[in-house]
Design a protein around this motif. Structure first.
Motif, PDB file in Angstrom:
ATOM      1  N   THR A 136       5.418   5.728  -2.263  1.00 40.09           N
ATOM      2  CA  THR A 136       4.270   6.273  -2.984  1.00 40.09           C
ATOM      3  C   THR A 136       3.006   5.849  -2.246  1.00 40.09           C
ATOM      4  N   THR A 185      -0.394   1.865   0.760  1.00 44.69           N
ATOM      5  CA  THR A 185      -1.669   1.142   0.884  1.00 44.69           C
ATOM      6  C   THR A 185      -1.446  -0.350   0.719  1.00 44.69           C
ATOM      7  N   ALA A 186      -0.478  -0.763  -0.089  1.00 46.69           N
ATOM      8  CA  ALA A 186      -0.196  -2.185  -0.242  1.00 46.69           C
ATOM      9  C   ALA A 186       0.319  -2.783   1.072  1.00 46.69           C
ATOM     10  N   LYS A 204      -2.695  -3.333   3.335  1.00 44.87           N
ATOM     11  CA  LYS A 204      -3.513  -4.479   2.913  1.00 44.87           C
ATOM     12  C   LYS A 204      -2.837  -5.784   3.300  1.00 44.87           C
ATOM     13  N   GLN A 259       0.545   4.143  -3.406  1.00 44.46           N
ATOM     14  CA  GLN A 259       0.232   2.750  -3.730  1.00 44.46           C
ATOM     15  C   GLN A 259       1.059   1.781  -2.876  1.00 44.46           C
ATOM     16  N   GLN A 260       2.352   2.097  -2.650  1.00 43.50           N
ATOM     17  CA  GLN A 260       3.201   1.237  -1.820  1.00 43.50           C
ATOM     18  C   GLN A 260       2.701   1.228  -0.380  1.00 43.50           C
TER      19      GLN A 260
END
Length: 140
Positions: free
Chosen positions: A126, A131-132, A135, A128-129
């Motif tokens: 996803t 972008t994590a 980071k 979010q995964q």
């Protein structure tokens, strides 16, 4: 004027089937054992290859003679290669026998000196995964 086709008796097309020579069985076995092809054997018997094929289909003993002759040829060739591999320690003959009789294969022979590159891609993520991960690499 000619009569209509329905008024004439029907006739079979082609010639009456020919028969092999009297000594064909023994000659076929000998020729097949000496490595003669179907075309060559037919020629030696004075027949067309198609006619010879028909003889083989119609006469089981003739087909058996052909098969036995081919097996005799195969056995003779096998024995020659076997003796060369074992008695004369010929590596090429030994490899050939291992490949043909025992299923040994060298699958890398066609690879040569080629470079093999494997790229492993991660599975679906996803947003979010993804972008994590970015980071975590920045903080690392």
């Amino acid at each position: 004027m000619t009569a209509k086709i329905t008024d004439r008796p029907l006739m079979k097309a082609g010639r009456k089937p020919s028969n092999p020579p009297a000594d064909a069985t023994e000659r076929v076995r000998e020729l097949a054992a000496d490595g003669w092809s179907i075309v060559g054997i037919a020629s030696r018997l004075g027949a067309d290859p198609k006619t010879f094929g028909q003889w083989l289909e119609r006469d089981p003993s003739l087909q058996e003679a052909f098969d036995l002759g081919r097996e005799q040829e195969r056995q003779t060739l096998h024995n020659i290669i076997y003796r060369k591999a074992v008695e004369k320690e010929d590596i090429t003959a030994a490899i050939m026998l291992l490949n043909s009789r025992h299923g040994y294969r060298n699958d890398q022979s066609d690879q040569g000196n080629r470079v093999n590159v494997t790229i492993a891609l991660p599975g679906a993520m996803t947003l979010q995964q993804f972008t994590a991960i970015g980071k975590n690499e920045d903080n690392g």
